[in-house]
Design a protein around this motif. Structure first.
Motif, PDB file in Angstrom:
ATOM      1  N   ASP A 138       0.851  -1.178   0.000  1.00 23.04           N
ATOM      2  CA  ASP A 138       0.000   0.000   0.000  1.00 23.04           C
ATOM      3  C   ASP A 138       0.885   1.224   0.000  1.00 23.04           C
ATOM      4  OD1 ASP A 138      -2.280  -1.559   0.209  1.00 23.04           O
ATOM      5  OD2 ASP A 138      -2.110  -1.648   2.400  1.00 23.04           O
ATOM      6  N   VAL A 139       0.475   2.249  -0.720  1.00 25.35           N
ATOM      7  CA  VAL A 139       1.278   3.458  -0.839  1.00 25.35           C
ATOM      8  C   VAL A 139       0.544   4.599  -0.173  1.00 25.35           C
ATOM      9  CG1 VAL A 139       2.369   5.036  -2.442  1.00 25.35           C
ATOM     10  CG2 VAL A 139       2.246   2.621  -2.998  1.00 25.35           C
ATOM     11  N   SER A 140       1.263   5.295   0.712  1.00 25.97           N
ATOM     12  CA  SER A 140       0.598   6.341   1.475  1.00 25.97           C
ATOM     13  C   SER A 140       0.279   7.555   0.632  1.00 25.97           C
ATOM     14  CB  SER A 140       1.476   6.741   2.667  1.00 25.97           C
ATOM     15  OG  SER A 140       2.706   7.256   2.205  1.00 25.97           O
ATOM     16  N   ASP A 141       1.112   7.849  -0.376  1.00 22.08           N
ATOM     17  CA  ASP A 141       0.853   8.988  -1.248  1.00 22.08           C
ATOM     18  C   ASP A 141      -0.221   8.577  -2.242  1.00 22.08           C
ATOM     19  OD1 ASP A 141       0.869  11.028  -3.094  1.00 22.08           O
ATOM     20  OD2 ASP A 141       3.043  11.303  -3.020  1.00 22.08           O
ATOM     21  N   GLU A 160       4.725  -6.466   2.904  1.00 22.20           N
ATOM     22  CA  GLU A 160       3.440  -5.961   2.463  1.00 22.20           C
ATOM     23  C   GLU A 160       2.973  -4.837   3.387  1.00 22.20           C
ATOM     24  OE1 GLU A 160       0.689  -9.131   2.198  1.00 22.20           O
ATOM     25  OE2 GLU A 160       1.869 -10.285   0.752  1.00 22.20           O
ATOM     26  N   GLY A 161       2.284  -3.872   2.785  1.00 25.21           N
ATOM     27  CA  GLY A 161       1.815  -2.732   3.556  1.00 25.21           C
ATOM     28  C   GLY A 161       2.817  -1.606   3.618  1.00 25.21           C
ATOM     29  N   ALA A 162       3.749  -1.575   2.652  1.00 27.63           N
ATOM     30  CA  ALA A 162       4.743  -0.509   2.624  1.00 27.63           C
ATOM     31  C   ALA A 162       4.087   0.851   2.436  1.00 27.63           C
ATOM     32  CB  ALA A 162       5.739  -0.753   1.494  1.00 27.63           C
ATOM     33  N   THR A 163       4.663   1.879   3.033  1.00 26.46           N
ATOM     34  CA  THR A 163       4.192   3.248   2.844  1.00 26.46           C
ATOM     35  C   THR A 163       5.328   4.101   2.309  1.00 26.46           C
ATOM     36  OG1 THR A 163       4.729   3.886   5.122  1.00 26.46           O
ATOM     37  CG2 THR A 163       2.505   3.047   4.707  1.00 26.46           C
ATOM     38  N   SER A 191       8.774   2.959   4.331  1.00 27.55           N
ATOM     39  CA  SER A 191       8.741   2.180   5.561  1.00 27.55           C
ATOM     40  C   SER A 191       7.729   1.051   5.443  1.00 27.55           C
ATOM     41  CB  SER A 191       8.401   3.072   6.755  1.00 27.55           C
ATOM     42  OG  SER A 191       7.160   3.725   6.553  1.00 27.55           O
ATOM     43  N   GLY A 192       7.857   0.088   6.329  1.00 21.50           N
ATOM     44  CA  GLY A 192       6.957  -1.052   6.339  1.00 21.50           C
ATOM     45  C   GLY A 192       7.494  -2.121   7.252  1.00 21.50           C
ATOM     46  N   THR A 223       9.542 -10.175  10.969  1.00 21.24           N
ATOM     47  CA  THR A 223      10.581 -10.253  11.995  1.00 21.24           C
ATOM     48  C   THR A 223      10.155  -9.627  13.313  1.00 21.24           C
ATOM     49  OG1 THR A 223      11.543  -8.150  11.276  1.00 21.24           O
ATOM     50  CG2 THR A 223      12.376 -10.167  10.224  1.00 21.24           C
ATOM     51  N   GLY A 224       8.969  -9.019  13.338  1.00 18.59           N
ATOM     52  CA  GLY A 224       8.496  -8.377  14.551  1.00 18.59           C
ATOM     53  C   GLY A 224       8.891  -6.930  14.690  1.00 18.59           C
ATOM     54  N   VAL A 225       9.653  -6.411  13.706  1.00 22.38           N
ATOM     55  CA  VAL A 225      10.019  -4.995  13.723  1.00 22.38           C
ATOM     56  C   VAL A 225       9.736  -4.396  12.350  1.00 22.38           C
ATOM     57  CG1 VAL A 225      11.822  -5.409  15.456  1.00 22.38           C
ATOM     58  CG2 VAL A 225      12.433  -5.355  13.015  1.00 22.38           C
ATOM     59  N   ASP A 226       9.808  -3.082  12.277  1.00 21.88           N
ATOM     60  CA  ASP A 226       9.626  -2.371  11.016  1.00 21.88           C
ATOM     61  C   ASP A 226      10.971  -1.900  10.480  1.00 21.88           C
ATOM     62  OD1 ASP A 226       6.853  -2.667  11.090  1.00 21.88           O
ATOM     63  OD2 ASP A 226       6.579  -0.807  12.226  1.00 21.88           O
ATOM     64  N   ILE A 227      10.975  -1.523   9.213  1.00 19.68           N
ATOM     65  CA  ILE A 227      12.164  -0.936   8.590  1.00 19.68           C
ATOM     66  C   ILE A 227      11.788   0.405   7.999  1.00 19.68           C
ATOM     67  CG2 ILE A 227      11.760  -2.131   6.386  1.00 19.68           C
ATOM     68  CD1 ILE A 227      14.837  -2.254   6.053  1.00 19.68           C
TER      69      ILE A 227
END
Length: 432
Positions: A40-43, A119-122, A131-132, A142-146
């Protein structure tokens, strides 16, 4: 031996056999999952319709090429084994968001980072951040975001080390070996994994104007001994090495390069210019219509400046607290590196979308992404170190580089151990 790399590179992502020799049993899986990413793209601003049509055409062509490549690979019995790694939980040892500061806009040279965005990247077009969820090869969370932050013009051309020192939120950054040496006295860093093996940076020239030039050094004696002007970023420390080594002269140097093609094109190839082997040759031949022909080049690596261009590094002041995180994260980066070059489409789509959303002077399309991946493989920019392992550092190479770069920065007494560690490298992961 110095090698000059010409630029008629085949724009194909075919890689004979790339394997992750991970723990666990082997399995014969297909080369690449061609499914569309579900990011998903936030813009909300969509790319122009023409771009969508072009992308669709590229996808159709890519499917045909992939089909032929798969047939060829089956004929050669060269399959890609992409065994998903055992799930790793980073939450207990890493920050909730691993923030990575890069040195430029999104590009295929950064593919390993975008391979780890699930999945669900913004995409934040204002801050130029992607990020995602941080995922392993195979998609396990992995339980964390990047969070991947754009560098270069987006941060006023500040060095990555400087940003890391100023912003405590940054976990790791792309810190080139030369930048690490330059900043060692004030902000020492330790590189712990290197997705790129060879620096893509080049000096390029027009082979029609200078048919006898085969290296950077030849440019100094071309034009009847007058020498060819070389435009470069004035902060490029490698040029001081080339100068001290006698490969270029003071009279040749023009530090006004800004990353754009206009001056080179306007000069009709009379000058030489800095660039990336994995970008400019394709653009000048295929994108910049006012030029529209090949260029020749030499990698600065082949001219002797053998810096690691984009290793992930940590500030030494944070090294102890992030040691367990680096130990768990490093094999994920290694696997993402191999996984990206085996099947780059999903990560490249995110890279292209981010660049489009950022709507800056930097542009990126499917053709350039495909060509960049092919060039990186063909020229050895991506690959294993001195063994069968991806992402590790060659201490002998760094020793030689310190001997060369130390005097450029007025730094002495450093050893490879001051700049890097192979402590966290998984020696079972590599290209084969």
């Amino acid at each position: 031996m110095r090698h000059t790399r010409t630029t008629k590179l085949v724009a194909t992502a075919a890689i004979a056999a790339i394997t992750i020799a991970a723990c666990g049993s082997d399995s014969d899986e297909g080369a690449a999952d061609e499914a569309e990413p579900e990011a998903d793209v936030s813009d909300e601003e969509a790319p122009p319709a023409e771009a969508e049509e072009d992308a669709a055409a590229v996808d159709d062509d890519a499917m045909e090429e992939d089909s032929m490549e798969e047939d060829s690979m089956e004929d050669d019995d060269a399959m890609v084994d992409m065994e998903p790694a055992e799930a790793v939980d980073l939450a207990a040892v890493c920050p909730a968001t691993i923030v990575i500061q890069t040195d430029w806009f999104p590009e295929a040279e950064h593919g390993a980072l975008y391979e780890m965005v699930g999945e669900g990247a913004t995409i934040d077009a204002e801050t130029k951040i992607v990020s995602g969820p941080l995922v392993q090869h195979g998609g396990a969370e992995t339980g964390v975001d990047i969070e991947i932050r754009t560098g270069g013009p987006a941060v006023g051309f500040q060095q990555v080390v400087s940003i890391m020192a100023q912003d405590d939120d940054v976990t790791f950054g792309y810190v080139a070996s030369d930048e690490a040496i330059e900043n060692y006295a004030d902000n020492p860093t330790t590189a712990f994994v290197a997705p790129l093996e060879i620096n893509p940076q080049i000096i390029m020239w027009d082979p029609e104007t200078y048919p006898d030039v085969t290296s950077i050094a030849d440019l100094a004696t071309a034009k009847d001994g007058e020498g060819v002007t070389i435009r470069y970023f004035e902060t490029g420390a490698y040029m001081q090495y080339l100068l001290s080594d006698g490969q270029v002269t003071d009279a040749q140097l023009d530090g006004s390069y800004d990353g754009g093609p206009s001056v080179f094109i306007a000069e009709g190839g009379a000058i030489a210019q800095q660039g990336f082997a994995s970008a400019e040759p394709y653009n000048y031949e295929n994108v910049f219509e006012d030029w529209g022909k090949p260029v020749s080049f030499e990698l600065i690596h082949d001219a002797g400046w053998q810096s690691y261009a984009a290793p992930l590094a940590v500030l030494d002041s944070k090294k102890e607290e992030l040691a367990d995180c680096m130990a768990a994260f490093t094999p994920i980066v290694q696997a993402a590196t191999v996984g990206y070059y085996a099947a780059p489409d999903t990560a490249n789509e995110l890279i292209i979308q981010a660049v489009n959303d950022y709507a800056d002077f930097w542009v990126y399309d499917q053709g350039l992404a495909d060509s960049s991946v092919a060039a990186q493989i063909e020229l050895g920019l991506a690959g294993n170190g001195p063994d069968d392992v991806v992402g590790n550092f060659d201490e002998e190479r760094l020793t030689r580089f310190i001997e060369i770069a130390g005097p450029v920065f007025g730094v002495d007494g450093l050893t490879p151990a001051d700049l890097m560690t192979n402590e966290y490298i998984d020696e079972t992961i590599g290209f084969t």
